[in-house]
Enzyme design. Sequence first.
Site, PDB file in Angstrom:
ATOM      1  N   ASP A   1      17.005   2.499   5.762  1.00 10.11           N
ATOM      2  CA  ASP A   1      18.076   1.793   5.041  1.00 10.11           C
ATOM      3  C   ASP A   1      17.781   0.294   4.872  1.00 10.11           C
ATOM      4  OD1 ASP A   1      19.339   4.241   5.181  1.00 10.11           O
ATOM      5  OD2 ASP A   1      20.592   3.703   6.891  1.00 10.11           O
TER       6      ASP A   1
ATOM      7  N   GLY B   1      12.261   1.088 -13.078  1.00 13.86           N
ATOM      8  CA  GLY B   1      12.638   0.734 -14.452  1.00 13.86           C
ATOM      9  C   GLY B   1      13.979   1.336 -14.863  1.00 13.86           C
TER      10      GLY B   1
ATOM     11  N   LYS C   1      16.186   4.942 -27.035  1.00 11.69           N
ATOM     12  CA  LYS C   1      15.462   5.301 -25.803  1.00 11.69           C
ATOM     13  C   LYS C   1      15.409   6.824 -25.667  1.00 11.69           C
ATOM     14  CE  LYS C   1      15.461   1.325 -22.880  1.00 11.69           C
ATOM     15  NZ  LYS C   1      15.261   0.906 -21.504  1.00 11.69           N
TER      16      LYS C   1
HETATM   17  O1  F6P Z   1      20.122   5.829   8.422  1.00 10.99           O
HETATM   18  C1  F6P Z   1      19.219   6.642   7.762  1.00 10.99           C
HETATM   19  C2  F6P Z   1      19.940   7.683   6.940  1.00 10.99           C
HETATM   20  O2  F6P Z   1      18.991   8.504   6.317  1.00 10.99           O
HETATM   21  C3  F6P Z   1      20.936   7.150   5.907  1.00 10.99           C
HETATM   22  O3  F6P Z   1      20.293   6.680   4.747  1.00 10.99           O
HETATM   23  C4  F6P Z   1      21.816   8.334   5.695  1.00 10.99           C
HETATM   24  O4  F6P Z   1      23.084   7.956   5.191  1.00 10.99           O
HETATM   25  C5  F6P Z   1      21.914   8.892   7.086  1.00 10.99           C
HETATM   26  O5  F6P Z   1      20.750   8.481   7.778  1.00 10.99           O
HETATM   27  C6  F6P Z   1      22.028  10.380   7.182  1.00 10.99           C
HETATM   28  O6  F6P Z   1      22.265  10.681   8.522  1.00 10.99           O
HETATM   29  P1  F6P Z   1      22.029  12.091   9.190  1.00 10.99           P
HETATM   30  O7  F6P Z   1      20.552  12.255   9.391  1.00 10.99           O
HETATM   31  O8  F6P Z   1      22.759  11.999  10.487  1.00 10.99           O
HETATM   32  O9  F6P Z   1      22.593  13.122   8.265  1.00 10.99           O
END
Ligand code: F6P
Length: 322
Positions: free
Chosen positions: A127, A185, A213
Site C-alpha cells: 500500500d 496512461g 480514442k
Molecule cells: O495491506 C495490503 C492489502 O493487500 C491491502 O491493499 C488490502 O486492502 C488488504 O491488504 C487485504 O487484506 P487481506 O489480505 O486481509 O484480505
Amino acid sequence: MKRIAVLTSGGDAPGMNAAIRSVVRTGIEKGWEVYGIYRGYAGLLTGSAVSLGLRDVSGIIQLGGTLLGSSRSPEFRTEEGLQKALNFLNQQGIEGLAVIGGNGSQAGAHALSLKGFPVVGVASTIDNDLYGSETTLGVDTALNIALEAIDRLKVTASSHQRAILVEVMGRDCGYLALMTGIAGGAETIILPEAETNPEEVAKELREAYQRGKSHALVVVAEGAYYNARRLEQYFQEHRELGFELRITILGYVQRGGTPSAFDRLLGTRFGYAATDCLARGEHGVLIGLLQGKIAVTPLSEVVSKKKPLDLSLRKMAQILAK
Ligand code: F6P
C-alpha cells in the site's frame, strides 16, 4: 544479545523473503542465533518458533510471499495477547525482534516496544502508506504487476472500443492507484484522498470517445468511495459514455508476484539495517527509505503520523490523458 527473532505480519509483500534472509544471515554473522516466528504475531501466541540457519534461507530471495507465513492477529492486540507474546519471547531467551510489515504490524511493534521489548520494524506493504518510508517493501512489484495487467486490458479494450475500470489495492491509500494510473496512461484516476464527481468522470470518458480514442482506462483505488462496482452501477443508471463499459478488480494478484530487482535489493538492505540497529541497541524504530537512503524513524512517529499523497501528480496525469 545472543538470540533474536524475525516475523512477517499483515498482508504479504514481495521482497519479504529477501528481508528474512538478510536478517538471518546478518544475525548469524554477528554470532547470534536467529529464530523465525511463524504466522506473524499469532506465532508468538502459539509458540511457533524455529531456529533458522544459513541454509534455511537459501534460494528464497527470488520468491514472493513469505517463508514464515503471515497473519492478522486480533488476539495480539489485546493486553492479554501482548503479555502472552512477551512471556513467550522471554521464555525463549529472545532479546530482540525484527517485525517486517505495514501499519498494523508496526502498531504491534510499537506496543511491544512500549513494554520495553527491543523491536525494530521493517517498512513492508504494497500500500506504501507507512510514515517513515517514501517507498515500502513490495510496492514496486505490485505496481509492475498492475501495469502488466493494464497493458493487456488496453489491448482488448481497444479491440472493442471499450472503457475499462480497473480497481487496484491499497486499502485507504491511493498511492498504488495513482502511480498505476500515471504509468498506465489512464484517462482518469479515482483516489480515496480526492473527492470524485462521477458526472465529471462520465464527461471525461465521453470526451475521450468523441476525440476518437479506441479505449479509455479508469484506474480506481479500492478505498475510494466510488470504487469500481459503485462507479459501474452509477454509470449503468445515469450515464451514456459512448464506450461500452467493463470492470476488472485486480485484487490479490498484485500481492503474489515474484519480487522485482528493486524489492529484492530493498528487502536485503532493510533486513541488514534492522539487524544492525538491534546490534547498536537502537530499537523502537522503523527501518525505511527516505531520499534514497536507509532511514531510522521512531515507531511513536510512524504510528501517529500519516504519509501524505502528492496530489499534484494527479493533476499532471489529467493533463497528459488528452
Ligand atoms: O495491506 C495490503 C492489502 O493487500 C491491502 O491493499 C488490502 O486492502 C488488504 O491488504 C487485504 O487484506 P487481506 O489480505 O486481509 O484480505
